[in-house]
Scaffold this motif. Structure first.
Motif: not given
Ligand code: ADP
Length: 568
Positions: A443, A447, A471, A484, A490-491, A496, A501, A504, A507, A530, A532
Motif C-alpha cells: 500500500n 499510494y 510513508d 479503509i 477503497r477511497v 486509487t 486493488g 481487501l 481488511a 500515512s 500504520f
Molecule cells: P486496496 O489497496 O486494494 O485498495 P486496501 O484494503 O489495502 O485495498 O486499502 C484500502 C484503501 O485504503 C485503499 O484503496 C487506499 O485508498 C487506502 N490506503 C491504504 N493504504 C494507504 C496508504 N499507505 N496511503 C494512502 N492510502 C492508503
C-alpha cells in the motif's frame, strides 16, 4: 435500486411516525388519567366537606329526635292550663339542657311580646325543677333569636308540613317555633342559647381533625372562618396557617341553614393519590422516553445497517467484475507470450528473455492475487490457521526488511528499518506477520506518488511492541480512515482509480492482527503521508528487557535473537 431505497425510506418514515403517534397517544392518555384521578380526588373531598357540615347540623338535633311526634294541641292546652308543657316534652327539654352545646332554654309564648314590652312575661327553663319560670330580663341574643324565628316562620307559615321549625341566629342561638298546623299559627318560640366555645372547640375542631387531618396524609386542609369577623376559628391541621397567598382556597362550604357567618375554607394540597399519580406519570414518561429512544435507535441502526449491507453488496459485485477481469489479464499476457515461444516465432535470445520475464512477472502477479483471494476466503470462513509462538519481533521484522529491501528500492523508494533493542517477546504467527507487512508495504508503494520513502520502526510502548510502517505518500482524509479497514472499501480518488486493488488488503491485515491479539491504527494527513501502527501485547507484562529464561522450553528454538541494530 433507487426504488428499493425509497421504499426503505418510506418504511423508516412510517415507523418513526408510528412511534411518534404511539408516544403522543400514550402521553395524552397518561395526562388524561392524571386529570381524572385529580378530579375524582376533588369530588371525593367535596363530598367529605358536605358530609362534615351535615354531621355538625346533626349534632344540634340530638335532643329533638322525637319532636316530630309532638302534639301541638296538647302542648298548647297544657301551657294555658298549667303554665308548663306535658311531661314527655319537658323530658326532651331536660335532655337539651344537659347537652353542653346549649347554655339556656327560653320560651316566649306568641301572645307575649316580652322583648319589647317589659310587662309581658318571658320564661326560662329550670332543669332542676323541670319547669319554666318567669324571668324579667333576658340577654339581647335571646330576643334576637325570637325576633328572627318569628319573622322567618310567619312569612312562610302556609308552606310548613311539620308542626315545628328550627331557625338559627348565626352561631348564637337555635330557635324552635311551635306551629299549630290546623290554624296556621305559631303558639310560641323556644330559644336555645348556643355554647360557642363548646361548639367550636369540642364539636367542630374535633370533627375537623377527625375527618381531614393530618394534611400530609389526606392532602386537604380545612379552616373554619368567621367571615364577618374575618377570624379563623379552627383548622383541621394547625401546621397550616390560613394564608390565601400561600394556600389557594379551592372550595368554600357553608353549613346548611345554620351558623350563617361561618364558612369552611378548604385548600387541596397534594393528596397521596395525586402524588402517587404524579409519580407514576413521571415514571411512565421516563420509561416511555427511554423506550422511544431505544426504538428510534433501533430503527436508525437497522437503517444504517441495511445501508451498509447494500454498500457491501455493491462493492462485492464490483469486486467480482474486477477480479475476473484482472485474473484474465495476466493469463492473457502469459498465454500470448507462451504461444509465441512455443510456435518458434521468437528466436532472438534477447526477446526470448523478455518474454520469459513477462511470463514470470505475470505469474507472480497472478499468484499474489490468488493468495489474497485465498486469504479473504479463509477470513470469511473463519479458517485462518493460527500457529503462534513466542517471538522477538526485532528478529522477524529484520528478516522481512532484509528480504524486501531490494524490491522496495527497485520501486524507487528510500527504505529504513529501525528498532529498539531488547524488545519483550510477543506471541505471533510469523506467516501472519509477513502478510501484514507485505500488505502495508504494498500500500505504501501504491499510494505514494511524489516523495518515495518508507520507514519501518519497532518500538516498545508500555506492555506492547509496536510496528509502524510510515510513508510520505498521498495520505487520506480523516473521515475515510475508519472505513479503509472494511472489506472492499477503497477511497475514491484519482490515485486509487489509477492503482490496482480491491479494498481487501487492510481488511485481511486487521483480521489477522486481531487474531494474533493485536490492534491496528492509522494516522494520515492528505498530501503528507500515512503511518500504520500495529501493536502486539508483550508476552510477559512488566518486562522491560527480553529475558530468555522466561521463555517456555518447548518454544525456545523458535526465538531468534538478533544483536545487530543496523539492518538497512
Ligand atoms: P486496496 O489497496 O486494494 O485498495 P486496501 O484494503 O489495502 O485495498 O486499502 C484500502 C484503501 O485504503 C485503499 O484503496 C487506499 O485508498 C487506502 N490506503 C491504504 N493504504 C494507504 C496508504 N499507505 N496511503 C494512502 N492510502 C492508503
Amino acid at each position: 435500486m433507487r426504488k428499493r431505497n425509497s421504499v426503505r425510506w418510506l418504511f423508516l418514515s412510517l415507523g418513526i411516525v408510528a412511534v411518534l403517534a404511539l408516544t403522543v397517544m400514550n402521553i395524552y392518555s397518561l395526562y388524561a388519567l392524571r386529570e381524572s384521578t385529580i378530579e375524582s380526588a376533588k369530588d371525593n373531598k367535596k363530598s367529605q366537606l358536605d358530609e362534615f357540615t351535615f354531621q355538625v347540623r346533626h349534632q344540634f338535633g340530638g335532643p329533638f329526635r322525637e319532636l316530630r311526634k309532638l302534639d301541638i294541641e296538647k302542648l298548647e292546652n297544657s301551657w294555658s292550663v298549667s303554665g308548663n308543657f306535658p311531661a314527655h316534652f319537658i323530658e326532651v327539654l331536660g335532655k337539651a339542657s344537659e347537652d353542653p352545646l346549649y347554655d339556656d332554654i327560653y320560651y316566649n309564648p306568641s301572645d307575649s311580646d316580652a322583648c319589647y314590652d317589659e310587662t309581658q312575661p318571658l320564661y326560662k327553663f329550670n332543669p332542676d325543677l323541670k319547669m319554666f319560670t318567669m324571668v324579667n330580663e333576658v340577654p339581647d341574643l335571646v330576643c334576637d333569636g325570637f325576633g328572627i324565628s318569628n319573622s322567618r316562620v310567619k312569612a312562610l307559615i302556609d308552606e310548613y308540613r311539620f308542626n315545628n321549625k328550627v331557625t338559627f341566629d348565626a352561631h348564637r342561638s337555635m330557635n324552635l317555633a311551635l306551629i299549630n298546623l290546623d290554624d296556621r299559627v305559631v303558639i310560641g318560640h323556644l330559644n336555645f342559647t348556643i355554647n360557642r366555645e363548646y361548639l367550636i372547640n369540642e364539636v367542630i375542631a374535633k370533627k375537623l381533625k377527625e375527618q381531614f387531618g393530618p394534611t400530609d396524609k389526606t392532602g386537604l386542609v380545612v379552616w373554619l372562618r368567621d367571615w364577618i369577623q374575618d377570624d379563623i376559628l379552627s383548622s383541621s391541621d394547625e401546621q397550616y396557617t390560613y394564608n390565601r397567598d400561600v394556600y389557594e382556597i379551592d372550595m368554600r362550604q357553608r353549613f346548611p341553614e345554620m351558623l350563617e357567618n361561618w364558612i369552611l375554607h378548604a385548600s387541596f394540597l397534594q393528596s397521596p393519590t395525586v402524588s402517587a399519580t404524579n409519580a407514576s406519570l413521571t415514571r411512565n414518561l421516563i420509561v416511555l422516553g427511554f423506550a422511544v429512544i431505544v426504538l428510534f435507535g433501533a430503527l436508525v441502526f437497522m437503517f444504517i445497517n441495511a445501508q451498509r449491507e447494500r454498500e457491501l453488496a455493491q462493492r462485492q459485485a464490483g469486486f467480482l467484475a474486477n477480479i475476473t477481469h484482472e485474473l484474465k489479464t495476466p493469463l492473457a499476457v502469459m498465454q500470448a507470450a507462451g504461444e509465441n515461444i512455443s510456435d518458434g516465432r521468437v528466436k532472438d535470445g534477447q526477446r526470448l528473455k523478455s518474454y520469459g520475464e513477462h511470463i514470470y512477472n505475470e505469474s507472480v502477479r497472478l499468484r499474489k492475487m490468488i493468495e489474497k483471494l485465498l486469504d479473504v476466503a479463509k477470513v470469511d470462513s473463519g479458517q485462518t490457521v493460527l500457529e503462534q509462538a513466542p517471538y522477538q519481533l526485532e528478529a522477524l521484522v529484520a528478516d522481512f526488511a532484509k528480504s524486501n529491501k531490494q524490491y522496495i528500492q527497485s520501486k524507487g523508494f528510500d527504505f529504513n528499518f529501525d528498532s529498539d533493542s531488547n524488545l519483550p517477546l510477543v506471541m505471533i504467527d510469523p506467516d501472519h506477520l509477513e502478510t501484514i507487512l507485505n500488505n502495508l508495504i504494498e500500500n505504501a508503494i501504491k499510494y505514494s506518488s511524489d516523495t518515495k520513502q518508507i520507514d519501518i520502526q519497532l518500538t516498545k510502548s508500555n506492555d506492547n511492541v509496536e510496528i509502524s510502517v510510515a510513508d510520505k505518500g498521498d495520505g487520506m482524509a480523516k473521515k475515510v480512515q475508519k472505513l479503509i479497514f472494511e472489506k472492499f472499501y477503497r477511497v475514491e480518488n484519482s490515485l486509487t482509480a489509477k492503482t490496482k486493488g480491491h479494498g481487501l488488503g487492510l481488511a485481511i491485515v486487521k483480521n489477522i492482527v486481531e487474531l494474533n491479539g493485536g490492534t491496528i491504527s492509522v494516522e494520515s494527513t492528505e498530501g503528507k503521508g500515512s503511518v500504520f501502527t500495529v501493536s502486539f501485547p508483550a508476552l510477559f507484562k512488566g518486562q522491560d528487557q527480553y529475558d530468555p529464561s522466561l521463555v517456555p522450553q518447548s518454544t525456545d528454538s523458535e526465538i531468534k535473537n538478533i544483536d545487530s541494530k543496523q539492518y538497512v
